[in-house]
Structure formats: C-alpha cells, structure tokens
Design an enzyme around this catalytic site. Structure first.
Site, PDB file in Angstrom:
ATOM      1  N   LYS A  73      36.144  51.986  40.110  1.00 51.63           N
ATOM      2  CA  LYS A  73      36.109  51.291  41.396  1.00 51.63           C
ATOM      3  C   LYS A  73      36.783  49.923  41.302  1.00 51.63           C
ATOM      4  O   LYS A  73      37.564  49.536  42.175  1.00 51.63           O
ATOM      5  CB  LYS A  73      34.661  51.138  41.876  1.00 51.63           C
ATOM      6  CG  LYS A  73      34.550  50.600  43.275  1.00 51.63           C
ATOM      7  CD  LYS A  73      33.106  50.663  43.749  1.00 51.63           C
ATOM      8  CE  LYS A  73      33.023  50.267  45.216  1.00 51.63           C
ATOM      9  NZ  LYS A  73      31.673  50.410  45.741  1.00 51.63           N
ATOM     10  N   GLN A  78      41.586  46.614  42.261  1.00 58.27           N
ATOM     11  CA  GLN A  78      42.615  45.692  41.781  1.00 58.27           C
ATOM     12  C   GLN A  78      43.997  46.135  42.278  1.00 58.27           C
ATOM     13  O   GLN A  78      44.812  45.317  42.695  1.00 58.27           O
ATOM     14  CB  GLN A  78      42.607  45.658  40.251  1.00 58.27           C
ATOM     15  CG  GLN A  78      43.539  44.666  39.645  1.00 58.27           C
ATOM     16  CD  GLN A  78      43.018  43.245  39.709  1.00 58.27           C
ATOM     17  OE1 GLN A  78      41.824  43.035  39.784  1.00 58.27           O
ATOM     18  NE2 GLN A  78      43.908  42.290  39.684  1.00 58.27           N
ATOM     19  N   GLY A 140      46.445  45.714  30.271  1.00 63.47           N
ATOM     20  CA  GLY A 140      46.437  44.825  31.422  1.00 63.47           C
ATOM     21  C   GLY A 140      46.936  45.493  32.684  1.00 63.47           C
ATOM     22  O   GLY A 140      47.823  46.336  32.644  1.00 63.47           O
ATOM     23  N   GLY A 142      46.408  43.514  36.011  1.00 66.04           N
ATOM     24  CA  GLY A 142      46.233  42.582  37.111  1.00 66.04           C
ATOM     25  C   GLY A 142      47.495  42.331  37.914  1.00 66.04           C
ATOM     26  O   GLY A 142      47.451  42.289  39.133  1.00 66.04           O
ATOM     27  N   GLU A 143      48.622  42.158  37.269  1.00 68.99           N
ATOM     28  CA  GLU A 143      49.842  41.798  37.967  1.00 68.99           C
ATOM     29  C   GLU A 143      50.854  42.933  38.143  1.00 68.99           C
ATOM     30  O   GLU A 143      51.580  42.938  39.127  1.00 68.99           O
ATOM     31  CB  GLU A 143      50.513  40.621  37.261  1.00 68.99           C
ATOM     32  CG  GLU A 143      49.706  39.355  37.365  1.00 68.99           C
ATOM     33  CD  GLU A 143      50.325  38.208  36.591  1.00 68.99           C
ATOM     34  OE1 GLU A 143      51.290  38.418  35.851  1.00 68.99           O
ATOM     35  OE2 GLU A 143      49.809  37.095  36.722  1.00 68.99           O
TER      36      GLU A 143
END
Length: 185
Positions: A73, A78, A140, A142-143
C-alpha cells in the site's frame, strides 16, 4: 592567509570545468538501500482540445520495479504521488526567473499551479514482483517514477495532435503553437 593566492568564488568554480560527478554503489552493504536496477515504464492516455489547447489526462499506467515490496500500500501510494507530481510538471509547473537577476518571479501558489484531483484522471499502478525482482532486496523508489510522466504525456500529446510540443509544461498556448506550426509544415 595570503591574499595573492586567493580566488573569487567564480574563479574557483570555473577551474572545476564541466565534468559531471558520478557515483555508483554497485555492492551495497546488507541492509542498505540500493538504487541498483531501478526502473519503470509509464503510459498516458490524453485528450487534447485542438481549439483551446487544453490537455486532459484520461488515464495513466505506471509499471515500476522497486525490488522487494515490503508494504504494498505504501509503495503503490508512493508511485501515485509521483504520477501526480509528474502531471503537475508536465502540464502546469513552470518556474519563471528574471533573466538578469535570476530571481524567481512566481515564488508562491498564486501563480504556480499544481495538479489537483480533477486534473489527474485515472491512475493504475503495477509493482513488479516475484522471481527476478524480490531477491534483489529493497531498492529506492521515491524519485524514479516522477521522471517519466512528462515524457509519457508529451508522447501522448504528440500522438493526439500529430506534432510534438517541445517544451514543458505543455500549456494551452504551447499546444496551440505546435498545432499551428504543424499546419504550416
């Protein structure tokens, strides 16, 4: 201590040159986050009003490789957030700077629009899971998924109107100018 051996900031910075700095963490230590193999793909379905130049996002699909998904979730959320940010970048966000001073001329929300719920259309997120993905551990995320929406939306606009808008954000004025330029060709 010797003023004859000192340099101004501009002089010192000019000695660095234009060599990019690149760092790769090929073998992270156990338990460390890695960016090794981060990847994804995004597709956009848009409608373009050729009389007004307004672009409407109908649907976007994001397929994202995030390695081992610990909290589905949270990871999915994100990517949704990244899509919203990408729509903002593609259609609305434009930092306007004074060409002489570099001062930002639109530093507040009065003249800097962000996408709202009515601007984003339907989103679908698929996280890559299973063999070949999970054993790499957590990587990772996030971006990376915030980068692709501009290209996906730009490609969808080009597909819809038959000509490419070459500068983001894809404002109505830029869309209409691209259409007019395409008609001349």
């Amino acid at each position: 201590g010797d003023p004859a051996k000192s340099l101004s900031w501009k002089e010192a910075a000019s000695k660095i040159g234009a060599v990019p700095i690149s760092v790769t963490n090929k073998n992270p230590l156990p338990g460390q986050l890695s960016d090794n193999g981060v990847g994804g793909a995004q597709m956009a379905d848009v409608s373009v009003d050729v009389e007004t130049g307004v672009v409407k996002i109908n649907r976007m699909v994001a397929v994202q490789d995030v390695g081992l998904v610990i909290n589905e979730k949270l990871a999915t959320s994100q990517v949704y957030g990244a899509l919203i940010m990408g729509v903002s970048t593609a259609l609305y966000e434009e930092r306007i700077a004074d060409p002489v001073t570099g001062r930002i001329l639109n530093p507040n929300m009065e003249f800097y629009k962000l996408a709202s719920i009515g601007d984003v259309g339907e989103f679908k997120v698929h996280l890559m899971r299973g063999p070949g993905f999970d054993e790499r551990g957590v990587i990772g995320m996030g971006e990376p998924p915030v980068i692709s929406p501009v290209a996906a939306i730009g490609n969808a606009i080009a597909n819809a109107i038959g000509v490419r808008v070459t500068q983001a954000p894809f404002t109505p004025a830029r869309v209409l100018a691209a259409i007019a330029e395409g008609e001349k060709a």
